[in-house]
Design a protein around this motif. Structure first.
Motif, mmCIF file in Angstrom:
data_model
loop_
_atom_site.group_PDB
_atom_site.id
_atom_site.type_symbol
_atom_site.label_atom_id
_atom_site.label_comp_id
_atom_site.label_asym_id
_atom_site.label_seq_id
_atom_site.Cartn_x
_atom_site.Cartn_y
_atom_site.Cartn_z
ATOM 1 N N TRP A 296 0.314 -1.204 -0.320
ATOM 2 C CA TRP A 296 0.404 -0.384 0.232
ATOM 3 C C TRP A 296 0.777 1.130 0.039
ATOM 4 O O TRP A 296 1.649 1.342 0.266
ATOM 5 N N LEU A 297 0.264 2.365 -0.751
ATOM 6 C CA LEU A 297 0.877 3.606 -0.755
ATOM 7 C C LEU A 297 -0.078 4.274 -0.388
ATOM 8 O O LEU A 297 -1.093 4.268 -1.393
ATOM 9 N N THR A 298 0.139 5.405 -0.042
ATOM 10 C CA THR A 298 -0.830 6.810 0.212
ATOM 11 C C THR A 298 -0.237 8.288 -0.288
ATOM 12 O O THR A 298 1.182 8.569 -0.535
ATOM 13 N N ASP A 299 -0.887 8.823 -1.023
ATOM 14 C CA ASP A 299 -0.427 9.217 -2.410
ATOM 15 C C ASP A 299 -0.763 11.324 -1.268
ATOM 16 O O ASP A 299 -0.791 11.085 -0.434
ATOM 17 N N PRO A 300 -0.289 12.716 -1.897
ATOM 18 C CA PRO A 300 0.036 13.351 -1.040
ATOM 19 C C PRO A 300 -0.905 14.008 -0.234
ATOM 20 O O PRO A 300 -1.104 14.440 0.669
ATOM 21 N N ASP A 301 -2.524 13.628 -0.601
ATOM 22 C CA ASP A 301 -3.877 13.887 -0.555
ATOM 23 C C ASP A 301 -3.960 13.172 0.187
ATOM 24 O O ASP A 301 -5.950 13.459 0.554
ATOM 25 N N GLY A 302 -4.094 11.820 0.444
ATOM 26 C CA GLY A 302 -4.595 10.479 1.768
ATOM 27 C C GLY A 302 -5.022 9.268 0.703
ATOM 28 O O GLY A 302 -5.574 8.704 1.143
ATOM 29 N N TYR A 303 -5.138 9.698 -0.510
ATOM 30 C CA TYR A 303 -5.742 8.740 -1.815
ATOM 31 C C TYR A 303 -5.005 7.268 -1.398
ATOM 32 O O TYR A 303 -3.860 7.622 -1.679
ATOM 33 N N ARG A 304 -5.333 6.762 -1.052
ATOM 34 C CA ARG A 304 -4.818 4.818 -0.779
ATOM 35 C C ARG A 304 -4.496 3.935 -2.525
ATOM 36 O O ARG A 304 -5.099 4.271 -2.823
ATOM 37 N N ILE A 305 -3.686 3.852 -2.485
ATOM 38 C CA ILE A 305 -2.965 2.769 -3.400
ATOM 39 C C ILE A 305 -2.859 1.440 -2.660
ATOM 40 O O ILE A 305 -1.396 1.417 -2.515
ATOM 41 N N GLU A 306 -3.644 0.555 -3.701
ATOM 42 C CA GLU A 306 -2.703 -0.918 -3.664
ATOM 43 C C GLU A 306 -1.745 -1.333 -4.986
ATOM 44 O O GLU A 306 -2.675 -1.256 -5.765
ATOM 45 N N LEU A 307 -0.794 -1.593 -4.360
ATOM 46 C CA LEU A 307 0.306 -2.242 -5.406
ATOM 47 C C LEU A 307 -0.015 -3.743 -5.000
ATOM 48 O O LEU A 307 0.199 -4.309 -4.334
ATOM 49 N N VAL A 308 0.030 -4.178 -6.584
ATOM 50 C CA VAL A 308 -0.599 -5.455 -6.800
ATOM 51 C C VAL A 308 0.282 -6.305 -7.947
ATOM 52 O O VAL A 308 0.307 -5.613 -8.893
ATOM 53 N N GLU A 309 0.761 -8.066 -6.964
ATOM 54 C CA GLU A 309 1.316 -8.911 -8.424
ATOM 55 C C GLU A 309 0.883 -9.770 -8.240
ATOM 56 O O GLU A 309 1.368 -10.038 -7.377
ATOM 57 N N TRP A 310 0.445 -9.964 -9.099
ATOM 58 C CA TRP A 310 -0.594 -11.714 -9.165
ATOM 59 C C TRP A 310 0.882 -12.730 -10.009
ATOM 60 O O TRP A 310 1.899 -12.575 -10.200
ATOM 61 N N PRO A 311 0.269 -13.651 -8.908
ATOM 62 C CA PRO A 311 1.254 -14.720 -8.821
ATOM 63 C C PRO A 311 0.860 -15.236 -10.941
ATOM 64 O O PRO A 311 0.543 -14.934 -10.975
ATOM 65 N N SER A 312 2.036 -16.215 -10.455
ATOM 66 C CA SER A 312 2.503 -16.881 -11.620
ATOM 67 C C SER A 312 1.671 -17.222 -13.252
ATOM 68 O O SER A 312 0.667 -18.307 -12.225
#
Length: 137
Positions: free
Chosen positions: A109-125
């Motif tokens: 997870w990552l949060t932008d400067p305004d507080g929006y949450r971002i989920e980064l996803v890597e799928w399995p092979s």
């Protein structure tokens, strides 16, 4: 019908553009709305069209991200490499999680400067891009 893009209202356009370009987005184009208002359309390299719009209205007041929006999910091909690149760019991604167990997707997870949450996803092979009906069978 299909979804075109997600649109975020942002407090500081330059700060948000710095964050999203560090994340990997590229600016596709801008619309000057007059009175200092701007729309900036972004996309990841390789995407055929815009996928994120930043809306800046200087007189719009504080951005309230707690009004029902939850998060934006972004697929990463190699999450560990992506997290290192983001950390090197001065962003602060959270540690890797395995919400589906050790053989499921990896997320961070990552949060932008305004507080929006971002989920980064890597799928399995072998998993297709995105979530499909097969994920629910």
């Amino acid at each position: 019908m299909k979804t075109l893009f997600v649109s975020y209202r942002v407090t500081d356009l330059d700060r948000s553009l710095g964050f999203y370009t560090a994340l990997g987005y590229a600016e596709l184009g801008r619309v000057d709305g007059g009175d200092g208002n701007h729309l900036v359309l972004l996309k990841f390299p390789g995407e055929p069209a815009a996928s994120l719009e930043l809306v800046h209205r200087p007189d719009g007041g504080h951005v309230d991200v707690g009004s029902g929006f939850d998060h934006l999910a972004i697929q990463a091909e190699a999450l560990a490499t992506t997290l290192q690149r983001l950390t090197d760019a001065g962003l602060e991604p959270e540690p890797v999680q395995y919400p589906g167990g050790p053989h499921g997707p990896k997320t961070s997870w990552l949060t932008d400067p305004d507080g929006y949450r971002i989920e980064l996803v890597e799928w399995p092979s072998g998993h297709p891009d995105g979530i499909t009906e097969a994920d629910f069978s």
